[in-house]
Design a protein around this motif. Structure first.
Motif, mmCIF file in Angstrom:
data_model
loop_
_atom_site.group_PDB
_atom_site.id
_atom_site.type_symbol
_atom_site.label_atom_id
_atom_site.label_comp_id
_atom_site.label_asym_id
_atom_site.label_seq_id
_atom_site.Cartn_x
_atom_site.Cartn_y
_atom_site.Cartn_z
ATOM 1 N N ARG A 1 0.816 -1.214 0.000
ATOM 2 C CA ARG A 1 0.000 0.000 0.000
ATOM 3 C C ARG A 1 0.855 1.272 0.000
ATOM 4 N N VAL A 2 1.978 1.254 0.705
ATOM 5 C CA VAL A 2 2.849 2.425 0.729
ATOM 6 C C VAL A 2 3.388 2.717 -0.669
ATOM 7 N N VAL A 3 3.866 1.687 -1.355
ATOM 8 C CA VAL A 3 4.420 1.883 -2.693
ATOM 9 C C VAL A 3 3.332 2.346 -3.657
ATOM 10 N N ALA A 4 2.159 1.746 -3.573
ATOM 11 C CA ALA A 4 1.065 2.169 -4.448
ATOM 12 C C ALA A 4 0.660 3.611 -4.165
ATOM 13 N N ALA A 5 0.610 3.985 -2.879
ATOM 14 C CA ALA A 5 0.236 5.355 -2.517
ATOM 15 C C ALA A 5 1.285 6.355 -2.976
ATOM 16 N N ASP A 6 2.560 5.996 -2.862
ATOM 17 C CA ASP A 6 3.626 6.881 -3.345
ATOM 18 C C ASP A 6 3.503 7.102 -4.849
ATOM 19 N N CYS A 7 3.193 6.039 -5.558
ATOM 20 C CA CYS A 7 2.999 6.127 -7.008
ATOM 21 C C CYS A 7 1.851 7.077 -7.330
ATOM 22 N N ALA A 8 0.741 6.921 -6.611
ATOM 23 C CA ALA A 8 -0.413 7.776 -6.869
ATOM 24 C C ALA A 8 -0.119 9.224 -6.510
ATOM 25 N N ARG A 9 0.559 9.417 -5.389
ATOM 26 C CA ARG A 9 0.865 10.776 -4.950
ATOM 27 C C ARG A 9 1.757 11.479 -5.971
ATOM 28 N N SER A 10 2.734 10.757 -6.510
ATOM 29 C CA SER A 10 3.615 11.377 -7.510
ATOM 30 C C SER A 10 2.862 11.702 -8.790
ATOM 31 N N GLY A 11 1.762 10.987 -9.030
ATOM 32 C CA GLY A 11 0.945 11.270 -10.214
ATOM 33 C C GLY A 11 -0.157 12.270 -9.952
ATOM 34 N N GLY A 12 -0.276 12.714 -8.703
ATOM 35 C CA GLY A 12 -1.272 13.722 -8.362
ATOM 36 C C GLY A 12 -2.695 13.213 -8.292
ATOM 37 N N VAL B 1 -4.670 3.572 -11.637
ATOM 38 C CA VAL B 1 -4.784 2.754 -10.425
ATOM 39 C C VAL B 1 -4.115 1.401 -10.626
ATOM 40 N N ARG B 2 -4.353 0.765 -11.768
ATOM 41 C CA ARG B 2 -3.734 -0.537 -12.048
ATOM 42 C C ARG B 2 -2.216 -0.429 -12.041
ATOM 43 N N ARG B 3 -1.697 0.645 -12.629
ATOM 44 C CA ARG B 3 -0.246 0.805 -12.691
ATOM 45 C C ARG B 3 0.347 0.935 -11.288
ATOM 46 N N CYS B 4 -0.272 1.725 -10.445
ATOM 47 C CA CYS B 4 0.257 1.911 -9.093
ATOM 48 C C CYS B 4 0.053 0.671 -8.235
ATOM 49 N N ARG B 5 -1.081 0.009 -8.403
ATOM 50 C CA ARG B 5 -1.278 -1.237 -7.678
ATOM 51 C C ARG B 5 -0.209 -2.267 -8.082
ATOM 52 N N ALA B 6 0.123 -2.280 -9.349
ATOM 53 C CA ALA B 6 1.141 -3.221 -9.829
ATOM 54 C C ALA B 6 2.502 -2.928 -9.197
ATOM 55 N N GLU B 7 2.804 -1.642 -9.025
ATOM 56 C CA GLU B 7 4.067 -1.298 -8.375
ATOM 57 C C GLU B 7 4.084 -1.772 -6.930
#
Length: 294
Positions: free
Chosen positions: A83-94, A148-154
């Motif tokens: 969840r941390v990695v996915a959230a970081d991905c989303a945050r960087s994408g705004g 969302v899929r991209r960040c979940r995958a990360e």
């Protein structure tokens, strides 16, 4: 209410045998008619422990109920990293990810932690530490399905880097545990379960029907009685299951001794790599390793 809990892991990391071993506890209310011979138990919150076991074998290949506290913490840790990695991905994408069910420590009732259950009840456990980096600004827009899929995958990839260190070995271990439950000594020990439960006001012939009775009683619970009665039922369960665990626990420990010999090379790798990888992930992702404790 009795519910089936499944760990939200990627399909490639699913453990069919482990899921089969997960038996859920009561999560809604409990009945106002408490089991005969019990009194309302005091509310005793479960705490958290941060210390790793001396040997990662206790965490990955649990043989006792107490050892499953480390297993629960390991599972939650992997989910938090995800969840941390996915959230970081989303945050960087705004953008923001959809809300998820809060994480929880999930018991293994096939390896029941009887001391913990007697103290806290069938379902109550320690709270999972909140990781601040999983939050996003409330003003952030919701991401598209592709984002969302991209960040979940990360997130999945980061968690898999940890689970790959222990998952194949753990899967084989859980697959072998069933032999303990079908052993003649376990079958004999279980014959006394129904009489013990009935003597304490719970008409159930086995663990499955005990959980069903507890579930039914929860549906008619008075809110003020929920916590005390759940703990009363936990004490009944723990008391009546002790003769069964007195047979199963040494059998599991013996089975694990043989398992360690049969998988000696993999065990050496596990002992060399798992704890350093977990500590490194703690620092990298800001996720604390934490385990329930009485």
């Amino acid at each position: 209410m009795i519910r089936k809990f499944r760990r939200p892991v990627p399909a490639r990391a699913a453990i069919a045998a482990a899921v089969a071993l997960l038996v859920t506890a009561c999560s809604a209310g409990t009945d106002t008619a408490r089991p005969t011979g019990t009194r309302a138990a005091a509310v005793t919150p479960a705490g958290l422990d941060r210390a790793l076991p001396d040997d990662p074998v206790s965490m990955v290949l649990p043989a006792t109920g107490a050892e499953t506290r480390w297993t629960q913490g390991l599972y939650v840790f992997g989910q938090q990293v995800n969840r941390v990695v996915a959230a970081d991905c989303a945050r960087s994408g705004g953008f923001a990810l959809p809300d998820e069910v809060p994480l929880a420590f999930i018991r293994f009732f096939a390896l029941p932690d009887l001391d913990f259950i007697a103290r806290h009840g069938l379902s109550t456990s320690a709270g999972v530490p909140v990781v601040a980096s999983t939050t996003v600004p409330t003003t952030a827009r919701t991401g598209s399905a592709a984002q969302v899929r991209r960040c979940r995958a990360e997130g999945t990839k980061a968690a898999a880097a940890l689970s790959d260190l222990y998952l194949p070995l753990e899967q084989r271990w859980f697959g072998e545990l069933g032999s303990v439950d079908t052993a003649s000594a376990t079958v004999r020990a279980r014959r006394g379960l129904s009489g013990c439960l009935a003597g304490r006001g719970v008409p159930a012939r086995d663990e499955k029907t005990f959980m069903a009775v507890a579930d039914a009683r929860q549906q008619t619970a008075a809110p003020a009685d929920v916590t005390a009665t759940e703990r009363d039922l936990g004490r009944v369960y723990a008391t009546c299951m002790r003769p069964v665990e007195a047979v199963r626990e040494p059998a599991r420990l013996s089975l694990r001794t043989r398992f360690l010999t049969e998988h000696a090379a993999e065990i050496r790798t596990l002992r060399d790599r798992l704890f350093p990888a977990l500590r490194a992930a703690e620092k990298r992702y800001g996720v604390p390793l934490a385990f329930p404790r009485p």
